[in-house]
Design a protein around this motif. Structure first.
Motif, PDB file in Angstrom:
ATOM      1  N   PRO A  59       0.832  -1.217   0.000  1.00  0.00           N
ATOM      2  CA  PRO A  59       0.000   0.000   0.000  1.00  0.00           C
ATOM      3  C   PRO A  59       0.855   1.251   0.000  1.00  0.00           C
ATOM      4  CG  PRO A  59      -0.719  -1.576   1.679  1.00  0.00           C
ATOM      5  CD  PRO A  59       0.597  -2.072   1.164  1.00  0.00           C
ATOM      6  N   ALA A  60       0.245   2.378  -0.397  1.00  0.00           N
ATOM      7  CA  ALA A  60       0.951   3.653  -0.413  1.00  0.00           C
ATOM      8  C   ALA A  60       1.491   3.968   0.978  1.00  0.00           C
ATOM      9  CB  ALA A  60       0.006   4.755  -0.897  1.00  0.00           C
ATOM     10  N   GLY A  61       2.721   4.468   1.027  1.00  0.00           N
ATOM     11  CA  GLY A  61       3.317   4.818   2.311  1.00  0.00           C
ATOM     12  C   GLY A  61       4.074   3.690   2.963  1.00  0.00           C
ATOM     13  N   CYS A  62       3.994   2.480   2.390  1.00  0.00           N
ATOM     14  CA  CYS A  62       4.707   1.328   2.944  1.00  0.00           C
ATOM     15  C   CYS A  62       5.854   0.936   2.007  1.00  0.00           C
ATOM     16  CB  CYS A  62       3.765   0.127   3.112  1.00  0.00           C
ATOM     17  SG  CYS A  62       2.415   0.415   4.256  1.00  0.00           S
ATOM     18  N   TYR A  63       6.959   0.512   2.595  1.00  0.00           N
ATOM     19  CA  TYR A  63       8.069   0.033   1.778  1.00  0.00           C
ATOM     20  C   TYR A  63       8.869  -0.983   2.568  1.00  0.00           C
ATOM     21  CZ  TYR A  63      11.094   3.119   4.525  1.00  0.00           C
ATOM     22  OH  TYR A  63      11.771   3.708   5.539  1.00  0.00           O
ATOM     23  N   VAL A  64       9.613  -1.798   1.839  1.00  0.00           N
ATOM     24  CA  VAL A  64      10.478  -2.788   2.467  1.00  0.00           C
ATOM     25  C   VAL A  64      11.724  -2.929   1.603  1.00  0.00           C
ATOM     26  CG1 VAL A  64       9.313  -4.684   1.266  1.00  0.00           C
ATOM     27  CG2 VAL A  64      10.660  -5.177   3.301  1.00  0.00           C
ATOM     28  N   ASN A  65      12.890  -3.035   2.242  1.00  0.00           N
ATOM     29  CA  ASN A  65      14.145  -3.204   1.521  1.00  0.00           C
ATOM     30  C   ASN A  65      14.786  -4.519   1.929  1.00  0.00           C
ATOM     31  OD1 ASN A  65      14.068  -0.724   0.160  1.00  0.00           O
ATOM     32  ND2 ASN A  65      14.830   0.342   1.971  1.00  0.00           N
ATOM     33  N   PHE A  66      15.225  -5.303   0.939  1.00  0.00           N
ATOM     34  CA  PHE A  66      15.937  -6.550   1.214  1.00  0.00           C
ATOM     35  C   PHE A  66      17.346  -6.454   0.637  1.00  0.00           C
ATOM     36  CE2 PHE A  66      12.751  -8.967   3.174  1.00  0.00           C
ATOM     37  CZ  PHE A  66      11.535  -8.759   2.548  1.00  0.00           C
ATOM     38  N   ASP A  67      18.312  -6.891   1.410  1.00  0.00           N
ATOM     39  CA  ASP A  67      19.677  -6.954   0.932  1.00  0.00           C
ATOM     40  C   ASP A  67      19.752  -7.922  -0.249  1.00  0.00           C
ATOM     41  OD1 ASP A  67      22.526  -7.909   0.791  1.00  0.00           O
ATOM     42  OD2 ASP A  67      22.715  -6.459   2.425  1.00  0.00           O
ATOM     43  N   LEU A  68      20.534  -7.576  -1.267  1.00  0.00           N
ATOM     44  CA  LEU A  68      20.660  -8.446  -2.436  1.00  0.00           C
ATOM     45  C   LEU A  68      21.180  -9.823  -2.062  1.00  0.00           C
ATOM     46  CD1 LEU A  68      22.092  -5.947  -5.092  1.00  0.00           C
ATOM     47  CD2 LEU A  68      19.753  -6.803  -4.889  1.00  0.00           C
ATOM     48  N   GLU A  69      22.041  -9.887  -1.032  1.00  0.00           N
ATOM     49  CA  GLU A  69      22.560 -11.181  -0.598  1.00  0.00           C
ATOM     50  C   GLU A  69      21.448 -12.043  -0.027  1.00  0.00           C
ATOM     51  OE1 GLU A  69      27.080  -9.678   0.537  1.00  0.00           O
ATOM     52  OE2 GLU A  69      25.916 -10.871   1.957  1.00  0.00           O
TER      53      GLU A  69
END
Length: 568
Positions: A59-69
């Protein structure tokens, strides 16, 4: 830790990184995060795909980052999915699974063939093949591989094999009369399979022996005596009205050979019954059948490059319907592949990236002239892998050939000796025509409409593609596990009509209801995909594609009870 705690000059601390078993809790977090947006059971591959494009789905306003490893780590775990499924099933059963049990548990047999070769090779790789079974496998590997993929537009070839084994006649000379009579009795003993016979042959008790014999000789006896496309081996022969297996089997290997053959043949029958035989609904005794169609090989791993040469794999294929409008189609010469790139995007008949192409293999018997025609060209790269390219061939005055793209942005190429004309282009075909009667996973459906799969858009039962003016019905007949407010009443009325219940908010007076009732007037085409239940074993169940449907009538509103007519 003990060695690390030893004192040493200049050493004033010890750092301990504990990874033992932590990957399980480590994976719980992304799995829980994506649980709400993954349709059906989760697996590592789905999580990999979502992790790469996670923010598009949130949803708008949400984000998640994952390390490439982390993503690379997930990929490494997802690659052993077949092993995990096999090991779990073996542990549950307390013994080695059969091929049918592995299939019913939801294992991808296409992935098994692509990555492990064949079922018995996979079992051997798992260390579960006995020494005498390994000897049989080494002696008859190609037979087991061909049996696993032999073409079956009907169940007849598998039934013939079943009766041959049941009557202990696999290495005997068997008359056509005996084969036909054994098959007739098999269908009488298994009446649920009679619907796979032509309508004129379904009254077996009253059918004359000569009429049934002629039918059984035409199919499957004839086709078992025909070369298999991949191995070019005809496993059976018929001479002097006697049918027999052409390869010799030693007496010491005979029983094991038969049991290993039965294991594969049973899986083929189970798969055929599930995919093609029929669907009988709880509310009606009517059976839905697909008309008999010629089947063509489809090579999903061959990308006929419209750009520069592209590597592809022509060893693994599946069967699809032959398209209409191309005259006499021969499944030993014609096949389907997809275009890749835009070099042929030009002229009166442009070919776009992703288009499905009908091609005819060029052989010494049908080579003819290739000048001024569009052909697929094959060559091998430095590693020995095949590469493919689509171009129009023009003959030069000096006898050489120019390969020309339809898109002027691409330069001409001069054909070299390493290039071989592989197939000629017959035309573009509609994938929706090819896949009627085929099983497709939810994520395999969007590409039929040249769309990308997005769980947020494709998890509902009624998908509307506004730009393409297309509506797609994704129906699960068995609603177990759903709340009563979501248990819509869907079933086949007869072999040409389907009853579908809309969502509770839909009425003929609102926008969604009008899109249904007035779809023909609006120029909107509607396509039906149906599955019996949400799960097959522990994994998501595929949908059967029933083709295009047309509105007939509806009753009530909120929800609407709609009757559709199947057009395929």
């Amino acid at each position: 830790m003990g060695r690390g705690l030893r004192k040493s000059e200049g050493k004033d601390r010890l750092i301990i990184l504990d990874f033992v078993g932590n990957h399980h809790s480590f994976l719980n977090r992304p799995e829980m995060l994506f649980a709400s947006i993954i349709d059906g059971p989760q697996n590592r591959r789905k999580i990999v795909d979502l992790a790469k494009n996670a923010n598009k789905l949130l949803p708008a306003g949400c984000y998640v980052n994952f390390d490439l490893e982390f993503i690379d780590f997930l990929i490494s775990l997802s690659e052993d999915e077949l092993d995990i499924q096999y090991d779990r099933l073996k542990e549950t059963l307390g013994r080695r699974p059969t091929y049918t049990e592995f299939y019913n548990a939801g294992a991808s047999l296409e992935k098994l063939r692509r990555n492990r070769g064949s079922w018995w090779e996979f079992v051997d790789n798992k260390g579960d093949l006995k020494a005498d079974e390994l000897e049989v496998l080494e002696e008859h590997l190609q037979w087991f591989k061909d049996l696993a993929v032999t073409r079956t537009s009907k169940c007849y070839k598998l039934v013939l094999l079943t009766t041959l084994i049941e009557h202990k006649a696999f290495q005997s000379q068997v008359s056509i009369d005996d084969l036909a009579e054994w098959a007739r009795q098999w269908f009488l003993d298994n009446p649920e399979w009679i619907s796979d016979l032509p309508e004129s042959k379904q009254q077996l008790a009253s059918l004359s022996k000569s009429e049934w014999r002629a039918h059984w000789r035409t199919n499957p006896v004839k086709f078992w005596c025909t070369e298999e496309p991949e191995s070019k081996i005809a496993w059976f022969d018929i001479s002097n009205q006697q049918f027999h297996f052409k390869q010799s089997i030693s007496a010491i290997q005979y029983d094991l050979f038969l049991s290993m053959t039965v294991d594969i043949n049973k899986q083929r029958l189970a798969s055929y019954k599930h995919k093609r035989l029929s669907i009988t609904t709880p509310s009606t005794s009517n059976v839905v059948q697909f008309p008999e169609r010629v089947q063509l090989p489809f090579f999903p791993n061959i990308k006929i490059a419209c750009g520069h040469f592209k590597t592809g794999n022509a060893e693994v294929s599946e069967l699809v319907n032959a398209p209409f409008g191309y005259g006499n189609i021969d499944n030993s010469r014609h096949f389907i592949a997809r275009a890749s790139g835009n070099s042929m995007n030009g002229g009166k008949n442009p070919i776009y990236d992703g288009d499905y192409l009908l091609l005819e293999q060029i052989t010494p018997n049908n080579a003819g002239s290739i000048s001024n025609t569009t052909v697929a060209i094959e060559r091998q790269d430095e590693t020995g892998d095949n590469q493919y390219l689509l171009r129009k061939v023009l003959k030069n005055p000096d006898g050489s050939y120019t390969l020309r793209a339809a898109n002027p942005d691409y330069d001409d190429m001069i054909a070299s000796e390493e290039m071989v004309t592989f197939a000629r282009l017959k035309g573009k075909v509609d994938p929706l025509e090819l896949f009627v009667g085929q099983e497709l996973m939810r994520e395999e459906i969007p590409p039929l409409f040249n769309e990308e799969f997005n769980p947020g858009n494709w998890q509902s039962g009624h998908v509307v593609l506004k730009e393409k003016n297309v509506q797609i019905l994704l129906v699960t007949l068995n609603k177990q596990g759903k709340g009563s407010e979501h248990q819509y009443h869907d079933y086949f009325i007869d072999d040409k009509h389907f009853h579908w219940q809309s969502q509770n908010s839909t009425s003929p007076s609102n926008k969604r209801g009008r899109e249904i009732v007035e779809h023909q007037k609006l120029g909107s085409r509607i396509y039906l995909f149906v599955r019996e239940s949400k799960l097959r074993g522990k994994t998501a169940s595929p949908f059967m594609f029933y083709g295009e449907v047309q509105y007939v009538k509806h009753e009530s509103e909120k929800p609407m009870n709609v009757t559709w007519e199947l057009l395929s």
